[in-house]
Motif scaffolding. Structure first.
Motif, mmCIF file in Angstrom:
data_model
loop_
_atom_site.group_PDB
_atom_site.id
_atom_site.type_symbol
_atom_site.label_atom_id
_atom_site.label_comp_id
_atom_site.label_asym_id
_atom_site.label_seq_id
_atom_site.Cartn_x
_atom_site.Cartn_y
_atom_site.Cartn_z
ATOM 1 N N ALA A 205 -20.519 2.995 -1.304
ATOM 2 C CA ALA A 205 -19.760 4.189 -1.434
ATOM 3 C C ALA A 205 -18.967 4.427 -0.451
ATOM 4 N N MET A 206 -19.825 4.126 1.079
ATOM 5 C CA MET A 206 -18.568 3.997 2.135
ATOM 6 C C MET A 206 -17.931 2.889 2.020
ATOM 7 N N PHE A 207 -18.213 1.496 1.548
ATOM 8 C CA PHE A 207 -17.216 0.740 1.003
ATOM 9 C C PHE A 207 -15.801 1.705 0.187
ATOM 10 N N GLY A 208 -15.576 2.381 -0.307
ATOM 11 C CA GLY A 208 -14.426 3.060 -1.216
ATOM 12 C C GLY A 208 -14.221 4.118 -0.326
ATOM 13 N N ILE A 209 -14.840 4.854 0.430
ATOM 14 C CA ILE A 209 -14.716 6.066 1.586
ATOM 15 C C ILE A 209 -13.029 4.944 2.152
ATOM 16 N N SER A 210 -13.717 3.968 3.282
ATOM 17 C CA SER A 210 -13.083 3.172 3.476
ATOM 18 C C SER A 210 -11.141 2.845 3.062
ATOM 19 N N LEU A 211 -12.428 2.348 1.878
ATOM 20 C CA LEU A 211 -10.909 1.077 1.545
ATOM 21 C C LEU A 211 -9.971 1.601 0.720
ATOM 22 N N LEU A 212 -10.537 3.280 -0.446
ATOM 23 C CA LEU A 212 -8.847 3.401 -0.711
ATOM 24 C C LEU A 212 -7.974 4.332 0.486
ATOM 25 N N ALA A 213 -9.014 4.949 1.745
ATOM 26 C CA ALA A 213 -8.799 5.930 2.940
ATOM 27 C C ALA A 213 -7.119 5.084 3.102
ATOM 28 N N THR A 214 -7.879 3.509 3.754
ATOM 29 C CA THR A 214 -6.825 2.799 4.326
ATOM 30 C C THR A 214 -5.245 2.532 3.130
ATOM 31 N N LEU A 215 -5.867 2.826 2.261
ATOM 32 C CA LEU A 215 -4.587 2.284 1.206
ATOM 33 C C LEU A 215 -3.446 3.368 1.001
ATOM 34 N N LEU A 216 -4.089 4.513 1.942
ATOM 35 C CA LEU A 216 -3.655 5.296 1.731
ATOM 36 C C LEU A 216 -2.563 5.964 2.829
ATOM 37 N N MET A 217 -3.751 5.299 3.888
ATOM 38 C CA MET A 217 -2.712 5.300 5.171
ATOM 39 C C MET A 217 -1.790 3.458 5.977
ATOM 40 N N LEU A 218 -2.038 2.531 5.276
ATOM 41 C CA LEU A 218 -2.149 1.613 5.298
ATOM 42 C C LEU A 218 -0.093 1.705 4.821
ATOM 43 N N PRO A 219 0.372 2.046 4.074
ATOM 44 C CA PRO A 219 1.873 2.295 3.738
ATOM 45 C C PRO A 219 2.491 2.860 4.589
ATOM 46 N N LEU A 220 2.143 4.305 5.754
ATOM 47 C CA LEU A 220 2.467 4.489 6.494
ATOM 48 C C LEU A 220 2.849 4.107 7.787
ATOM 49 N N VAL A 221 2.097 2.789 8.265
ATOM 50 C CA VAL A 221 1.716 1.775 9.049
ATOM 51 C C VAL A 221 3.020 1.182 8.929
ATOM 52 N N PHE A 222 2.936 0.301 8.089
ATOM 53 C CA PHE A 222 3.824 -0.648 7.650
ATOM 54 C C PHE A 222 4.958 0.295 7.340
ATOM 55 N N GLY A 223 5.428 0.949 7.196
ATOM 56 C CA GLY A 223 6.796 1.625 6.185
ATOM 57 C C GLY A 223 7.702 2.115 7.736
ATOM 58 N N ARG A 224 6.190 2.668 8.543
ATOM 59 C CA ARG A 224 6.749 2.992 10.076
ATOM 60 C C ARG A 224 8.047 1.576 10.795
ATOM 61 N N LEU A 225 7.187 0.299 10.794
ATOM 62 C CA LEU A 225 7.838 -1.008 11.064
ATOM 63 C C LEU A 225 9.114 -1.427 11.067
ATOM 64 N N LEU A 226 8.859 -0.828 9.177
ATOM 65 C CA LEU A 226 10.627 -1.885 8.538
ATOM 66 C C LEU A 226 11.066 -0.223 8.670
ATOM 67 N N VAL A 227 11.036 0.276 9.308
ATOM 68 C CA VAL A 227 13.100 1.794 9.383
ATOM 69 C C VAL A 227 12.475 1.681 10.862
ATOM 70 N N GLY A 228 11.508 1.754 11.285
ATOM 71 C CA GLY A 228 11.679 1.621 12.956
ATOM 72 C C GLY A 228 11.573 0.809 13.452
ATOM 73 N N GLY A 229 11.239 -0.475 13.273
ATOM 74 C CA GLY A 229 11.713 -1.641 14.391
ATOM 75 C C GLY A 229 10.132 -1.507 14.294
ATOM 76 N N PRO A 230 10.008 -3.232 15.924
ATOM 77 C CA PRO A 230 8.825 -3.117 16.559
ATOM 78 C C PRO A 230 8.191 -2.429 17.634
ATOM 79 N N LEU A 231 6.517 -2.891 17.602
ATOM 80 C CA LEU A 231 6.330 -1.133 18.332
ATOM 81 C C LEU A 231 5.847 -1.197 19.611
ATOM 82 N N PRO A 232 6.089 -0.213 20.966
ATOM 83 C CA PRO A 232 6.358 -0.672 22.184
ATOM 84 C C PRO A 232 5.386 -1.292 21.903
ATOM 85 N N LEU A 233 5.823 -2.224 23.510
ATOM 86 C CA LEU A 233 5.036 -3.400 23.888
ATOM 87 C C LEU A 233 3.686 -3.201 23.915
#
Length: 374
Positions: A205-233
């Protein structure tokens, strides 16, 4: 980072206190990453599918070091809350710092798991089981709370812009996955029947909690990289945090598959064993893809003058979870390729840990990481 004004009586107390108290003001929850990064070296080294003379002794020394680090950081953080409560509350209200509260859970879990994996030969199995049971229970409870509290604060209290999305946001969401990966260690020490099956399914159950929550959050992170460019150093090493849920989930399904036959009946035990490989291999493939991207970005940042920051500890624990994940796949598939993958990743883990630890000790000695003046 925004801070709240200290109460006048608290300021007088701080001035009369030793120099260590002003230093504690700067000690945030990100310091638990030093514990996580140290513990994973011991845990990953112990399950490495490679016979090296003296390996267990070295792992025991590193585990003992992680336990001492946990005690030190817990004490220091207690002092932080006692003497600098305004700053501690400000950390919770800061979207760049609040996610690090998930590190407390993972630090407890990593040291607890290491107690059973390598520490039992030093303190005895009964003591190791008892210690892990306490640390696992506390770490799991804190992790589940933070998996709700931090996203809640981000929604209703923090003022977050899309450009602020970083892999740090994943930290409170990964904690339940660490519980799912280390919980199976306790299953053989529970009474057969309901107790074992309950813990097994709770871990899934905790595997599912973390996995599905990560699948919700990861697109935001990758989208920020694509649109905003590299992270600060200084934030570039946090790209490795994405490896955490990937490697830890692979570790979890393999660990759970190991314990399924003695915790749940057919046909589920066999199906869970197959799921470990069917899930783990594709996810490990994606982890290697992300690792290549993160390394490329890290090299770019180093060329641009990236200096040391505590974010360098992001190069340790996530890579260590990929080591344990690859070792689990090697165990279930018998493929030498996964064995060598685990060895190569472990070598990278040790190099990253030595580098981060050396810079951290040097920064503490020089007073640059925790300034000694208020």
């Amino acid at each position: 980072m925004a801070t709240l004004a200290q109460p006048r009586h608290h300021q007088r107390h701080t001035r009369r206190s030793p120099l260590v108290l002003p230093a504690l003001r700067h000690l945030g929850p990100n310091w638990y990453a030093t514990v996580m990064g140290t513990a994973i070296v011991a845990n990953a080294g112990a399950v490495l599918p490679l016979g090296i003379p003296g390996r267990l002794v070295v792992c025991q020394v590193v585990w003992a070091l992680s336990a001492l680090a946990l005690a030190a950081v817990l004490t220091a953080r207690a002092g932080h809350w006692l003497h600098h409560r305004d700053q501690a509350r400000a950390h919770l209200m800061d979207p760049a710092v609040a996610p690090f509260y998930g590190c407390l859970s993972m630090a407890l879990l990593a040291v607890g798991g290491g107690t059973l994996i390598v520490g039992k030969d030093l303190i005895g199995e009964p003591a190791a089981v008892a210690a892990d049971a306490v640390l696992f229970t506390a770490g799991t409870a804190i992790g589940l709370v933070m998996a709700v509290v931090v996203p809640y604060l981000m929604v209703v209290r923090h003022k977050v812009e899309p450009s602020q999305a970083t892999p740090v946001w994943l930290l409170p969401l990964v904690a339940p996955m660490v519980s799912a990966a280390l919980g199976p260690l306790l299953i053989p020490h529970l009474p057969a029947g309901q107790a074992r099956e309950t813990l097994l399914l709770a871990c899934y159950a905790m595997f599912g909690i973390s996995l599905l929550a990560t699948l919700l959050m990861l697109p935001l992170v990758f989208g920020r990289l694509l649109v905003g460019g590299p992270l600060p150093l200084a934030l570039t090493p946090t790209l490795f945090l994405v490896l955490g849920p990937l490697g830890q989930s692979t570790t979890a399904v393999n660990q759970l598959a190991d314990q399924a036959p003695q915790a749940i009946g057919a046909p589920y035990a066999g199906a869970l064993g197959a799921f470990a490989v069917v899930y783990g291999v594709p996810v490990m493939g994606f982890a290697l893809l992300w690792l290549a991207l993160a390394v490329a970005m890290l090299v770019r940042a180093a060329r641009d003058g990236m200096g040391f920051a505590m974010t360098w500890w992001a190069l340790t624990f996530p890579v260590g979870t990929c080591v344990t994940g690859a070792a689990g796949l090697a165990r279930h598939t018998g493929l030498a390729a996964f064995q060598w993958l685990a060895v190569v990743l472990f070598a990278a883990l040790v190099a990253a840990w030595l580098t981060a630890a050396a810079h951290t000790v040097r920064g503490l000695a020089a007073g640059t990481l925790l300034p000694r003046r208020a």
